[in-house]
Design a protein around this motif. Sequence first.
Motif: not given
Length: 509
Positions: A307-310, A247-251, A235-239
Motif C-alpha cells: 500500500h506504499f504511497g496510498n 492516483w488518477l490525478l497522478n497518472f 484525527w486519523a489520516y485515511d485514504q
Amino acid sequence: MWLATVISVLFFAQAAWRIAKPGADTVDRASAYFNAANFILLGLLGLGCLYWPRRKEDDDDDKSPAGAELVVVVVDSTPAADGKSSSDSAKDAPTEAPTEAPPKRQVTYLSNLKTFLTFIVVTHHVVCFFSNACADGLQTYSLDMGKLLTFQDQDFRSFAFPGLMFTTMNQFYFMAPFYLISAYFCPRSLDRKGFRKFVVDKLVRLGGAWLLWTMLLAPLMSLMINAYAGQPLDWAYDQGTVWFVLWLLNFSVVYAAIAQFIPTVKMSMPHPFILLVIGVGLSGVYYGMTAALGGNLQTNGGSNSVHFGNMNGWDYSIAMYIPWFIAGIVGSRNDWLKSVEEMSTWVVWSLRFIVVGFWTIIFMVFVQSLFSIPGSHLDTPFLLSFLPPVYAMPMTLVVLQLFHQYFNATPQSKLMRNAGSAAYLVYVIQFWPMNLVMMTFVEILKAAGTPIIFIDGHNFITTDAEGNGTLLSEGAIWGGFFFVLVLTQLILWPLSFYLRKLPVMNKVF
C-alpha cells in the motif's frame, strides 16, 4: 481561480501533516514521506499553472467544466440534456490525429457503465462489512479469518462463500476499467484545454475530492466510529476509496507532462485474443510483484509496502492499473472503442465463455478453501496471485461490449442521467451513510438482546452462553446485509445528487 489556489495550498498543509505524523514503522514512515513529496509537487504544479506568467488567451477562470468530460467515477460523464454525446467529433481531434477522424458516435453506455460499476463498488463494500471485514468502519465476520488466511478448512457459513466469490470477482478486475475509461478521455481534454487548464481542472476535480475525504470526512468518520466502539480518539489520516482519485490525478498529470514531448502512438487495437496473451504476461508480472511484496490484497496478506504511497496494491498497479491507463490513452488516439463495439459475434461469445471459465476457477478455489473436498488439489495461493490481470482483460472487454450492445439508448432516462451525475460523489462519500446504517443495525441487535463486543478495533461479534466471543447467527448476517445494503443505496444516491449542487461542491463534483 480561488478554489484551485486553495486546493493547491491545502496540498502543502497535507504534506506537513504526513511529515508530522508519519507512522510507527519504517515502511509507514517512508510511505508518509513519499506522500508528502507527492503533495508538495502537486501543490507547486497547481500554483505554477495558476500564477506563472502566461499569455492573455491562457488566462481563464477556474470554473470546472462539469459535464464536459466523460471520465469514469471522477468526472461527470452524463450526456447533455439534448441527447448529444460529449464524445469528440472530427473537429475536436488534435493536429497529430489521423487525417480522417472517426465519426461521432454515441457513448451513453460509458456513463451507464460508470454508474453500474459505482453501484457495484458500494455493494462490494457492504459485502466486505459482513464477510471478511476488510473495508472501513463498523464490520463483522462470517468466517474465521485466521483459517482463511492460512487456507485451512473451516466451518461452513452460508454468507461467507457467496460473499467471498462476489468480492473476488470484483476485486480482480473492477478498478482497471475505471482507469481505462478515465484515461480514454484525457487526450481530447488535454487538446481542448491545453496543459495549464487541464492540470488546474484535474487538481480541482480530483485533488478537491481527495482533500475533502482525507482531511475532513475520513477523520470525522473515524472519530464517530471509534467513539461508538469505545476506542481511542484521534484525527486519523485515511485514504479510504479515494486512493483511486489520488492516483488518477497522478497518472493524469504525468500523462499531460509526457504528452508535451512524445509523439502520438498510431496503432490499431490488438485482436482480443492477442490481448488475452498480453494478459497472461501481465499475470506473470502480477505474480512476481505479489511474491516480492509478500502477499496479495485479496487475502489481506503482504507487507505495508503493498500500500506504499496510498496505492491500494502495487501488484495491481504495475500489472493492471498503469497498463489499463496507458491503453486508454493509446485507445483514445486510435479510436479503440470502435473495435470493441464492432467485435465479431463469435469473439464476443468466446470472451464471455472465458470469463465464465474464470468464475468457475474462482468458485472452485473457495469451495476448496471453505470445505473439505477429497481429491481437490488446486494451488490456491498461486491462483490468487496469478489470476487478476488475465481475468481482468476479457472481463473489461466483455463489460464494455455488453453495455454498448444493451445499455446505449440515447437520450438517457432521467433516472440514469441523474445517477450518472451523482456517481462520483457516491464513490467518495459511500462509507458515511454505510457506517451510519451499520450503526443502526448494531443498535437493533442490542435492542433485541444480542450482546455485542468489539474486537480488532471497531469490528464486532457477539458472545455465546459462556461469554466467549462468537460470530453472529446466520440469520443476523443475512438480515443485516440486506438491511445495510438497501438503506445505504437508497440514502447515498439521492444524497449525493443534491450535495453536488451546493456551492463549491458543484465545482468539484
